[in-house]
Design a protein around this motif. Structure first.
Motif, PDB file in Angstrom:
ATOM      1  N   MET A 212      57.046  73.974  84.302  1.00 30.03           N
ATOM      2  CA  MET A 212      55.643  73.712  83.987  1.00 30.03           C
ATOM      3  C   MET A 212      55.116  72.780  85.078  1.00 30.03           C
ATOM      4  O   MET A 212      55.821  71.852  85.497  1.00 30.03           O
ATOM      5  N   THR A 213      53.913  73.042  85.542  1.00 35.32           N
ATOM      6  CA  THR A 213      53.397  72.146  86.587  1.00 35.32           C
ATOM      7  C   THR A 213      53.170  70.750  85.998  1.00 35.32           C
ATOM      8  O   THR A 213      52.902  70.599  84.801  1.00 35.32           O
ATOM      9  N   LEU A 214      53.269  69.770  86.868  1.00 38.11           N
ATOM     10  CA  LEU A 214      53.105  68.385  86.418  1.00 38.11           C
ATOM     11  C   LEU A 214      51.692  68.163  85.867  1.00 38.11           C
ATOM     12  O   LEU A 214      51.513  67.448  84.868  1.00 38.11           O
ATOM     13  N   ASP A 215      50.711  68.808  86.489  1.00 38.56           N
ATOM     14  CA  ASP A 215      49.323  68.653  86.019  1.00 38.56           C
ATOM     15  C   ASP A 215      49.161  69.156  84.589  1.00 38.56           C
ATOM     16  O   ASP A 215      48.554  68.500  83.741  1.00 38.56           O
ATOM     17  N   GLU A 216      49.705  70.353  84.339  1.00 41.09           N
ATOM     18  CA  GLU A 216      49.576  70.952  83.007  1.00 41.09           C
ATOM     19  C   GLU A 216      50.308  70.094  81.971  1.00 41.09           C
ATOM     20  O   GLU A 216      49.797  69.810  80.889  1.00 41.09           O
ATOM     21  N   PHE A 217      51.533  69.689  82.335  1.00 40.52           N
ATOM     22  CA  PHE A 217      52.321  68.870  81.412  1.00 40.52           C
ATOM     23  C   PHE A 217      51.587  67.562  81.094  1.00 40.52           C
ATOM     24  O   PHE A 217      51.496  67.137  79.936  1.00 40.52           O
TER      25      PHE A 217
END
Ligand SMILES: NC(=O)c1ccc[n+]([C@@H]2O[C@H](COP(=O)([O-])OP(=O)(O)OC[C@H]3O[C@@H](n4cnc5c(N)ncnc54)[C@H](OP(=O)(O)O)[C@@H]3O)[C@@H](O)[C@H]2O)c1
Length: 266
Positions: A212-217
């Protein structure tokens, strides 16, 4: 429901990279503008964060309890308004027990100390301060970061999973014990997330295909923290939680109430 929106001063332990740094940046930008203190071992990363307006403390949490006590005492002395702590520092090692002669036992101990014993020790030392803060009406938060791998183990990182399962179990009990104190326990349960955690194992290129991308997380996690959820799980970790853990905390609550009744007169 008290939530991270109520925090005035947040300490993020393990914030020079990955999840800790991303949460620190997002939480500093909350409309409530909390003071955010970041920690880690890498001074140059801390210097970069200081330039962005963070308070910084250099600390290695894989150490003995006297050093942890000194860190905790100095921190609460310098920041008496501290009300929230995110425990993001963590490490992960692969071990192959079919080749036991290659298993580095020092790594096992270090992983346990960093991911579990050091955190529980620091919580023990921070609690007198947090309980005092909460008794004055300011909600306080203890926010451990566990992992989906603490629920469903990944056999390639067997000891890591065990440390996270231990921290998960401890978080449920801590939440129960602190229920009426104004100190709230919020467990963050990430799935595989973009970070530097797997760099040293050379696994980042493979894992980056599915993480999962860090932004989404960060977006999902901050939303959960703002709601005041007691478990903030996302992606595959949320699925694992739904399937194997749902109802466990309520069951633990019932068991704790029964235990209290049973032992009240003894
Ligand atoms: N990324 C994932 O896929 C994932 C999934 C589930 C759970 N998690 C958990 O999320 C947390 C954050 O991990 P991450 O993925 O963001 O990893 P990361 O990018 O490697 O960041 C780890 C952070 O912990 C700090 N740290 C490590 N050992 C430390 C020590 N002995 N003393 C002080 N600080 C230490 C590092 O700082 P310095 O190196 O500067 O000390 C760094 O700031 C960890 O608890 C991890 O287990 C991660």
């Amino acid at each position: 429901m008290p939530s991270i929106n109520d925090s005035k001063c947040i300490l993020v332990i393990g914030a020079t990279a990955g999840i800790g740094r991303a949460l620190a940046v997002s939480l500093k930008a909350l409309p409530s503008s909390p003071k955010v203190i970041v920690t880690g071992r890498r001074q140059e990363r801390l210097d970069e964060l200081a330039k962005q307006g963070f308070e910084t403390i250099k600390v290695d949490i894989d150490t003995d309890r006297a050093n942890l006590k000194k860190f905790v005492d100095n921190t609460v002395r310098k920041y008496p308004e501290l009300d929230s702590i995110i425990f993001s520092a963590g490490i992960q090692h692969e071990f192959d027990f079919t080749k036991p002669e290659e298993v580095n036992v020092d790594y096992i101990v270090s992983e346990l100390n960093t991911n579990y014993t050091g955190i529980v020790t620091m919580i023990t030392y921070f609690l007198p301060h947090l309980l005092k803060v909460a008794s004055k009406g300011q909600p306080a938060f203890i926010i451990p970061i566990t992992s989906g791998l603490g629920i469903v183990p990944g056999p390639w990182v067997p000891c890591y999973c065990a440390t996270k399962a231990a921290l998960h179990s401890y978080s449920i009990s801590l939440n129960e014990q602190l229920r009426d104190t104004g100190v709230h326990v919020i467990e963050i349960l990430p799935p595989l997330v973009e970070s530097e955690l797997h760099d040293h194992q050379g696994r980042t290129p493979a894992l980056s295909k599915v993480w999962m991308t860090l932004d989404e997380f960060t977006k999902q996690t901050v939303e959960g923290l703002k709601r005041g959820d007691s478990i903030v799980a996302s992606g595959m970790a949320a699925q694992g939680f739904e399937k194997f853990e749902k109802g466990k905390a309520e069951f633990a609550h019932g068991a704790y109430m029964n235990h209290k009744k049973l032992t009240a007169s003894s």
